[in-house]
Design a protein around this motif. Structure first.
Motif, PDB file in Angstrom:
ATOM      1  N   GLU A  41       0.835  -1.194   0.000  1.00 43.40           N
ATOM      2  CA  GLU A  41       0.000   0.000   0.000  1.00 43.40           C
ATOM      3  C   GLU A  41       0.875   1.252   0.000  1.00 43.40           C
ATOM      4  OE1 GLU A  41      -3.483   2.003   2.765  1.00 43.40           O
ATOM      5  OE2 GLU A  41      -2.890  -0.084   3.023  1.00 43.40           O
ATOM      6  N   ALA A  42       0.531   2.188  -0.857  1.00 37.80           N
ATOM      7  CA  ALA A  42       1.304   3.422  -0.938  1.00 37.80           C
ATOM      8  C   ALA A  42       1.169   4.206   0.357  1.00 37.80           C
ATOM      9  CB  ALA A  42       0.820   4.259  -2.115  1.00 37.80           C
ATOM     10  N   PRO A  43       2.248   4.828   0.829  1.00 39.84           N
ATOM     11  CA  PRO A  43       2.155   5.615   2.063  1.00 39.84           C
ATOM     12  C   PRO A  43       1.223   6.797   1.882  1.00 39.84           C
ATOM     13  CG  PRO A  43       4.255   5.990   0.949  1.00 39.84           C
ATOM     14  CD  PRO A  43       3.589   4.851   0.237  1.00 39.84           C
ATOM     15  N   ALA A  44       0.631   7.220   3.002  1.00 42.10           N
ATOM     16  CA  ALA A  44      -0.294   8.343   2.951  1.00 42.10           C
ATOM     17  C   ALA A  44       0.426   9.610   2.498  1.00 42.10           C
ATOM     18  CB  ALA A  44      -0.929   8.550   4.323  1.00 42.10           C
ATOM     19  N   ARG A  45      -0.274  10.435   1.747  1.00 40.61           N
ATOM     20  CA  ARG A  45       0.298  11.701   1.296  1.00 40.61           C
ATOM     21  C   ARG A  45       0.139  12.737   2.404  1.00 40.61           C
ATOM     22  NH1 ARG A  45      -1.660  13.918  -4.389  1.00 40.61           N
ATOM     23  NH2 ARG A  45      -0.557  11.986  -4.953  1.00 40.61           N
ATOM     24  N   PRO A  46       1.224  13.333   2.872  1.00 43.16           N
ATOM     25  CA  PRO A  46       1.119  14.285   3.986  1.00 43.16           C
ATOM     26  C   PRO A  46       0.367  15.545   3.597  1.00 43.16           C
ATOM     27  CG  PRO A  46       3.342  14.281   3.102  1.00 43.16           C
ATOM     28  CD  PRO A  46       2.612  13.165   2.416  1.00 43.16           C
ATOM     29  N   GLU A  47      -0.412  16.062   4.547  1.00 40.44           N
ATOM     30  CA  GLU A  47      -1.171  17.278   4.307  1.00 40.44           C
ATOM     31  C   GLU A  47      -0.297  18.522   4.398  1.00 40.44           C
ATOM     32  OE1 GLU A  47      -4.101  17.270   7.385  1.00 40.44           O
ATOM     33  OE2 GLU A  47      -2.646  17.608   9.006  1.00 40.44           O
ATOM     34  N   ARG A  48       0.875  18.384   4.981  1.00 43.66           N
ATOM     35  CA  ARG A  48       1.851  19.475   5.058  1.00 43.66           C
ATOM     36  C   ARG A  48       3.229  18.849   5.200  1.00 43.66           C
ATOM     37  NH1 ARG A  48       3.819  20.059  10.172  1.00 43.66           N
ATOM     38  NH2 ARG A  48       2.547  19.346  11.946  1.00 43.66           N
ATOM     39  N   PRO A  49       4.307  19.625   5.050  1.00 39.95           N
ATOM     40  CA  PRO A  49       5.653  19.057   5.216  1.00 39.95           C
ATOM     41  C   PRO A  49       5.824  18.416   6.589  1.00 39.95           C
ATOM     42  CG  PRO A  49       5.784  21.216   4.191  1.00 39.95           C
ATOM     43  CD  PRO A  49       4.352  21.031   4.601  1.00 39.95           C
ATOM     44  N   VAL A  50       6.513  17.294   6.620  1.00 39.02           N
ATOM     45  CA  VAL A  50       6.728  16.543   7.864  1.00 39.02           C
ATOM     46  C   VAL A  50       8.101  16.891   8.421  1.00 39.02           C
ATOM     47  CG1 VAL A  50       6.795  14.261   8.923  1.00 39.02           C
ATOM     48  CG2 VAL A  50       5.302  14.682   6.954  1.00 39.02           C
ATOM     49  N   GLY A  51       8.130  17.493   9.609  1.00 37.00           N
ATOM     50  CA  GLY A  51       9.382  17.884  10.241  1.00 37.00           C
ATOM     51  C   GLY A  51       9.939  16.796  11.136  1.00 37.00           C
ATOM     52  N   ALA A  52      11.075  17.092  11.760  1.00 35.36           N
ATOM     53  CA  ALA A  52      11.728  16.117  12.638  1.00 35.36           C
ATOM     54  C   ALA A  52      10.889  15.809  13.869  1.00 35.36           C
ATOM     55  CB  ALA A  52      13.102  16.646  13.050  1.00 35.36           C
ATOM     56  N   ASP A  53      10.050  16.750  14.299  1.00 39.10           N
ATOM     57  CA  ASP A  53       9.223  16.570  15.484  1.00 39.10           C
ATOM     58  C   ASP A  53       7.770  16.311  15.113  1.00 39.10           C
ATOM     59  OD1 ASP A  53      11.393  16.993  17.209  1.00 39.10           O
ATOM     60  OD2 ASP A  53      11.148  19.166  17.071  1.00 39.10           O
ATOM     61  N   ASP A  54       7.544  15.737  13.923  1.00 38.34           N
ATOM     62  CA  ASP A  54       6.200  15.438  13.459  1.00 38.34           C
ATOM     63  C   ASP A  54       6.040  13.938  13.227  1.00 38.34           C
ATOM     64  OD1 ASP A  54       5.442  18.130  13.420  1.00 38.34           O
ATOM     65  OD2 ASP A  54       6.158  18.414  11.368  1.00 38.34           O
ATOM     66  N   HIS A  55       4.791  13.510  13.134  1.00 37.89           N
ATOM     67  CA  HIS A  55       4.479  12.116  12.777  1.00 37.89           C
ATOM     68  C   HIS A  55       3.431  12.130  11.681  1.00 37.89           C
ATOM     69  CE1 HIS A  55       3.647   7.805  13.233  1.00 37.89           C
ATOM     70  NE2 HIS A  55       2.386   8.135  13.072  1.00 37.89           N
ATOM     71  N   LEU A  56       3.703  11.404  10.599  1.00 36.03           N
ATOM     72  CA  LEU A  56       2.755  11.260   9.508  1.00 36.03           C
ATOM     73  C   LEU A  56       1.839  10.081   9.804  1.00 36.03           C
ATOM     74  CD1 LEU A  56       1.657  11.900   6.690  1.00 36.03           C
ATOM     75  CD2 LEU A  56       3.496  10.476   5.741  1.00 36.03           C
ATOM     76  N   VAL A  57       0.566  10.338   9.924  1.00 33.62           N
ATOM     77  CA  VAL A  57      -0.397   9.292  10.250  1.00 33.62           C
ATOM     78  C   VAL A  57      -0.564   8.351   9.060  1.00 33.62           C
ATOM     79  CG1 VAL A  57      -2.781   8.804  10.898  1.00 33.62           C
ATOM     80  CG2 VAL A  57      -1.615  10.801  11.855  1.00 33.62           C
ATOM     81  N   GLN A  58      -0.407   7.052   9.318  1.00 30.80           N
ATOM     82  CA  GLN A  58      -0.608   6.016   8.319  1.00 30.80           C
ATOM     83  C   GLN A  58      -1.847   5.202   8.689  1.00 30.80           C
ATOM     84  OE1 GLN A  58       1.175   5.880   5.642  1.00 30.80           O
ATOM     85  NE2 GLN A  58       3.003   7.069   6.158  1.00 30.80           N
ATOM     86  N   ARG A  59      -2.337   4.442   7.728  1.00 29.79           N
ATOM     87  CA  ARG A  59      -3.491   3.593   7.998  1.00 29.79           C
ATOM     88  C   ARG A  59      -3.172   2.637   9.156  1.00 29.79           C
ATOM     89  NH1 ARG A  59      -7.859   2.746   5.088  1.00 29.79           N
ATOM     90  NH2 ARG A  59      -6.920   3.813   3.293  1.00 29.79           N
ATOM     91  N   GLY A  60      -4.071   2.528  10.108  1.00 30.75           N
ATOM     92  CA  GLY A  60      -3.872   1.661  11.266  1.00 30.75           C
ATOM     93  C   GLY A  60      -3.338   2.394  12.483  1.00 30.75           C
TER      94      GLY A  60
END
Length: 281
Positions: A41-60
């Motif tokens: 499954e392709a990774p989710a497309r971030p709604e904004r740039p992902v920084g070092a102190d961020d987490h990109l939400v994935q399915r699950g």
């Protein structure tokens, strides 16, 4: 003879093509009657740039699992990101893992003198009134919410195995590691509600996380099987899984207790009369 040879060559050619024959089934391609492995499954497309102190939400992903992975209080994580009390998140959402910077105080100019708004004065906390027969009942929980009464609950040992490794946060062990037999029962250490049941957190295998109150969570890693799903209400001592194999391919249950998102020594919560001696480091 010439005709027979030509027919033989034709059959061989068809046989060679059959080895490469494929057709679409609607979900995946089939080769020689066998289904190919589904595409990742392709990774989710971030709604904004992902920084070092961020987490990109994935399915699950869940708020509880993300907070657990990063040693955070799930309530603080929700507050920093404007997440409601339902704790719903969506793939592609980018969550900050640190509190946002404080908003600058407004500045005012009076003639030639520039001043800064004074900080807000501390307000004394309001004392709660005792509950009496005339006290109106609290508002009802929204439909579908599960209320778990954990007032005065008692903890129990999560399995009947022995402790092979104790709580050693400096050495990377945030809980207790139990040994035993593959398939032996894993029990809920206290009553609560299952807020995570899956294998998306690296380093924990098949993991179960139980929320006991607004402060305490417990986690059970490296299960062979999980018998509960997210949203299930469990009681103390209820079987929730089966011991599986750890990273060294040996029977293992990794057990943690988190207090406001931070790992604490489970030995301080478990019954004293049953405390096994931890293996010295």
């Amino acid at each position: 003879m010439l005709r027979s040879a030509m027919l033989s060559l034709g059959v061989l050619a068809l046989g060679g093509c059959a080895g490469l024959a494929s057709w679409e089934t609607g979900e995946r391609t089939v080769y020689n009657g066998k289904k190919a492995a589904p595409a990742a499954e392709a990774p989710a497309r971030p709604e904004r740039p992902v920084g070092a102190d961020d987490h990109l939400v994935q399915r699950g992903d869940t708020v509880y699992a993300i907070a657990f992975r990063n040693n955070l209080d799930f309530r603080e994580l929700a507050r920093w990101n404007g997440i409601g009390s339902d704790y719903l998140i969506r793939p592609g959402q980018v969550l900050r893992l640190k509190p946002p910077p404080p908003a600058p105080r407004p500045r005012f100019t009076e003639g030639d003198v520039e001043t800064t708004a004074a900080p807000e004065a501390d307000v004394a906390p309001v004392k709660s009134e005792p509950i009496t027969a005339d006290t109106p009942p609290p508002p009802l929980e929204p439909p579908g919410a599960v209320v778990v009464d954990t007032a005065g609950f008692q903890w129990t040992w999560p399995t009947n195995g022995t402790v092979a490794r104790g709580y050693e946060p400096a050495q990377g062990n945030k809980g207790l590691d139990f040994t035993g037999s593959v398939g032996q029962p894993v029990f809920a250490a206290a009553p609560g509600r299952v807020v995570y049941s899956g294998n998306a957190l690296k380093g924990y295998g098949e993991l179960i996380i139980i929320k006991h109150d607004e402060v305490h969570l417990s986690a059970y890693g490296y299960n062979r099987q999980r018998h509960v799903k997210e949203g299930d209400v469990v009681t103390t001592g209820q079987p929730i899984g089966e011991m599986g194999l750890g990273p060294e391919n040996k029977p293992l249950l990794h057990f943690e207790i988190r207090e406001r998102g931070k790992p604490v020594n489970p030995v301080g919560f478990l019954p004293a009369k049953s405390k096994p001696a931890a293996k010295p480091g």
